[in-house]
Design an enzyme around this catalytic site. Structure first.
Site, PDB file in Angstrom:
ATOM      1  N   ARG A 149       0.852  -1.125  -0.033  1.00 50.75           N
ATOM      2  CA  ARG A 149      -0.118   0.091   0.004  1.00 50.75           C
ATOM      3  C   ARG A 149       0.702   1.336   0.088  1.00 50.75           C
ATOM      4  NH1 ARG A 149      -5.334  -0.214   2.500  1.00 50.75           N
ATOM      5  NH2 ARG A 149      -4.327  -2.584   2.650  1.00 50.75           N
ATOM      6  N   LYS A 188       0.315 -20.707   4.677  1.00 43.46           N
ATOM      7  CA  LYS A 188      -0.714 -21.016   5.680  1.00 43.46           C
ATOM      8  C   LYS A 188      -1.268 -19.731   6.522  1.00 43.46           C
ATOM      9  CE  LYS A 188       0.762 -22.769   9.489  1.00 43.46           C
ATOM     10  NZ  LYS A 188       1.396 -22.164  10.602  1.00 43.46           N
ATOM     11  N   ASP A 230       3.982 -25.348   3.046  1.00 47.33           N
ATOM     12  CA  ASP A 230       4.213 -25.682   4.446  1.00 47.33           C
ATOM     13  C   ASP A 230       5.760 -25.735   4.597  1.00 47.33           C
ATOM     14  OD1 ASP A 230       4.893 -27.226   6.559  1.00 47.33           O
ATOM     15  OD2 ASP A 230       2.847 -28.277   6.418  1.00 47.33           O
ATOM     16  N   HIS A 231       6.334 -24.951   4.951  1.00 48.33           N
ATOM     17  CA  HIS A 231       7.895 -24.327   5.032  1.00 48.33           C
ATOM     18  C   HIS A 231       8.614 -25.808   5.689  1.00 48.33           C
ATOM     19  CE1 HIS A 231       7.269 -23.193   9.159  1.00 48.33           C
ATOM     20  NE2 HIS A 231       8.806 -23.306   9.171  1.00 48.33           N
ATOM     21  N   LYS A 257      12.623 -27.807   4.583  1.00 51.24           N
ATOM     22  CA  LYS A 257      13.652 -28.253   5.521  1.00 51.24           C
ATOM     23  C   LYS A 257      14.423 -29.108   5.159  1.00 51.24           C
ATOM     24  CE  LYS A 257      11.542 -26.524   9.620  1.00 51.24           C
ATOM     25  NZ  LYS A 257      12.146 -25.440  10.232  1.00 51.24           N
ATOM     26  N   GLU A 288       8.397 -26.530  21.062  1.00 51.99           N
ATOM     27  CA  GLU A 288       9.227 -25.171  20.834  1.00 51.99           C
ATOM     28  C   GLU A 288       9.485 -24.512  22.346  1.00 51.99           C
ATOM     29  OE1 GLU A 288       7.871 -22.784  17.046  1.00 51.99           O
ATOM     30  OE2 GLU A 288       6.369 -23.564  17.951  1.00 51.99           O
ATOM     31  N   ASP A 342      -2.128 -24.623  14.131  1.00 53.88           N
ATOM     32  CA  ASP A 342      -1.095 -24.029  13.792  1.00 53.88           C
ATOM     33  C   ASP A 342       0.294 -24.851  13.419  1.00 53.88           C
ATOM     34  OD1 ASP A 342       0.479 -21.569  13.627  1.00 53.88           O
ATOM     35  OD2 ASP A 342       1.568 -21.948  15.700  1.00 53.88           O
ATOM     36  N   HIS A 363       2.346 -28.894   9.399  1.00 56.73           N
ATOM     37  CA  HIS A 363       3.722 -29.425   9.644  1.00 56.73           C
ATOM     38  C   HIS A 363       3.827 -30.911  10.229  1.00 56.73           C
ATOM     39  CE1 HIS A 363       4.393 -25.288   9.012  1.00 56.73           C
ATOM     40  NE2 HIS A 363       4.397 -24.631  10.231  1.00 56.73           N
ATOM     41  N   LYS A 421       4.019 -25.070  22.710  1.00 58.62           N
ATOM     42  CA  LYS A 421       4.945 -23.877  22.994  1.00 58.62           C
ATOM     43  C   LYS A 421       5.433 -24.021  24.350  1.00 58.62           C
ATOM     44  CE  LYS A 421       3.654 -21.380  19.123  1.00 58.62           C
ATOM     45  NZ  LYS A 421       4.762 -21.110  17.864  1.00 58.62           N
TER      46      LYS A 421
END
Ligand code: BG6
Length: 514
Positions: A60, A173, A202-203, A207, A241, A260, A265, A365
């Protein structure tokens, strides 16, 4: 003559991307600075970019090419895996970067973009090939795609099949928040693009260690004969994580760890672990096998959720010696939030290979350590020939460490040197760092390059995403039915709630403490 079978094509390696302009919508966002530009810069360093190449940011705010380049340089300087930036290389690379300002709703933005892209075609040899990257919330996909189409900025799939210019789109995602919304989103995308033009990231699939799962399984003859219910006792997949929600409280309140991490993943890791050998590495050959796994999952019906799924939410605690807040104390999180930041599940793949083998999966997490791994525990020996101290000989465990300390380890039992037969577990250890050096490419490098090459093997297909949601939807149905039951709390820095230990202990097994 018969047309070649597209399923028999392999992954095209060792080739730069096709000449193209990469157009990033949402170019002022974090993803562009932190991941996309550093990835493109590193592709430039490894000479993997096509000779006809340009990258155009669209957002923008009005800004000049120079301003945008300076921002990108700053991002690459901070987040590139190769530091410091090579000034000569940057000078060359930044000539490819430009910026178009405009709102996504305004047709003028697309008219400007079109004129700009045509200029790039003649100045930089991008050959009318376009790779659109939608680094924007899914709610904006529809309007961008519709406007691209109306502005004549989308070549048909037939054009590219006939060797003409191609258009591809990369989307990030979340692909919806349940099956119904994923279908609506996929339908929206399908109004503009053929599935062959859609690259869903999907990162995790980008990997190195995840790609290596396929190589490990199908380029070695040693393990595949054991990779089944005859020899495998159970499988554990962990995505743990240390970080909390990191300022993304608002997003997390809508999402939770199941949507998430598990829905995408973790389920991809499960698919790659459980799938049958594909007939080739062509995109659809691999994706067909992954979809079969997803369709074999025992549906988590409401009656099963109670015994097979445990959720949790982090309370105050210590991570790496530092006191951290509870989830409910995070900014933008409700004081009585019932969102789960941890989930553990016992999953069954009901097919011939895996019948009866539990897959224990967990994600969370604020756990004790950051670790993603897949551990295959093999069956115990059938007869106890040796006297082990605790009466049992430990089973062999093969661990594929996705991150960090990437590697593969095999645990087995040996005799301790000495006059007595004392058994001791040891590990055969392969570490990427020591074998190959530690500067491995980032997921986004491989994924952007593959999209430029038209290789979709490491991207998810529409039916995969929908099967993933179908599985997860059941869990949420059950949770909704439990109305108002708050998730059990776990202390930040622990390995999750006690109920998760009970889930696996009921089967006489234990979670690994990696
Ligand atoms: C993202 C999630 O998809 O993956 C984040 O939205 C999570 O919540 C991240 O932290 C984990 O990715 P990685 O590559 O750090 O394991």
């Amino acid at each position: 003559m018969q047309a070649p079978n597209p399923l028999r094509r392999g992954l095209v390696e060792d080739r730069a991307g096709d000449a193209c302009a990469v157009v990033i919508f949402g170019a002022s966002g974090d993803l562009t600075r932190r991941k996309l530009m550093p990835a493109l810069y590193n592709l430039a360093v490894s000479r993997s970019l096509p000779s006809g190449f340009a990258v155009v940011g669209v957002a923008r705010r009005a800004k000049t090419n120079e301003q945008f380049r300076a921002e990108m340089k700053d991002g690459v300087g901070s987040f590139s895996r190769r530091k410091p930036i090579d000034p000569a290389l940057w000078a060359d690379f930044e000539r490819a970067i430009s910026y178009v300002a405009g709102t996504f709703e305004d047709p003028k933005t697309y008219a400007d973009l079109r004129a700009h892209l045509e200029q790039l075609d003649s100045e930089r040899g991008t050959r009318k090939n376009r790779l659109y990257y939608l680094a924007v919330p899914p709610a904006e996909f529809g309007v961008i795609m519709k406007n691209l189409k109306e502005a004549g900025l989308v070549a048909s799939a037939a054009s590219s099949a006939a060797g003409g210019p191609w258009t591809r789109v990369i989307i990030e995602k979340p692909f919806g928040h349940d099956l119904a919304s994923a279908r609506v989103l996929n339908d929206t995308v399908a109004e503009t693009f053929d599935e062959s033009q859609v690259f869903r990231i999907d990162h995790y699939l980008g990997k190195e260690t995840v790609q290596n799962l396929l190589v490990f399984r199908f380029a070695n003859s040693l393990f595949e004969p054991l990779w089944n219910r005859e020899h495998v006792d159970h499988v554990q997949i962990t995505v743990a994580e240390e970080i909390g929600v990191e300022g993304r409280g608002k997003f997390y309140e809508q999402t939770g760890v199941t949507k998430d991490i598990v829905e995408n993943h973790l389920m991809q890791l499960l698919c790659l672990t459980a799938m049958e050998p594909p007939i080739s590495l062509a995109a659809d050959a691999v994706r067909d096998e992954k979809v079969k796994v997803l369709r074999s999952l025992r549906p988590m019906e409401r009656s099963l959720v109670q015994d097979n799924v445990v959720r949790g939410q982090y309370a105050r605690g210590y991570v790496k010696g530092e006191e951290v807040a509870a989830y409910r104390e995070e900014p933008d999180v409700a004081k009585d939030s019932r969102i789960e930041t941890y989930v553990a599940m016992r999953v069954f793949v009901d097919n011939w290979r895996w019948g009866g083998v539990p897959f224990y999966v967990r994600a969370g997490k604020r756990l004790a350590r950051r670790v993603t791994e897949i551990a295959i525990t093999f069956k115990k020996v059938p007869h106890g020939l040796f006297r082990a101290p605790d009466g049992g000989i430990s089973p062999n465990v093969l661990t594929m460490r996705i991150q960090p300390d990437e590697g593969i380890a095999l645990r087995f039992t040996t005799k301790e040197p000495g006059q007595h037969t004392i058994l001791r577990d040891v590990a055969m250890d392969f570490r990427y760092g020591s074998a190959f050096g530690s500067n491995t490419p980032e997921a986004y490098e491989r994924l952007l390059l593959d999209a430029m090459r038209g290789e979709a093997t490491l991207f998810t297909r529409r039916d995969e995403v929908e099967e993933q949601w179908a599985y997860i939807d059941n869990v949420f149905d059950a949770w909704r039915a439990e109305a108002n039951a708050p998730p059990p709390l776990y202390v930040a820095g622990s390995w999750g709630p006690d109920q998760a230990d009970d889930l696996i202990a009921r089967d006489g097994r234990r979670w690994r403490k990696p």
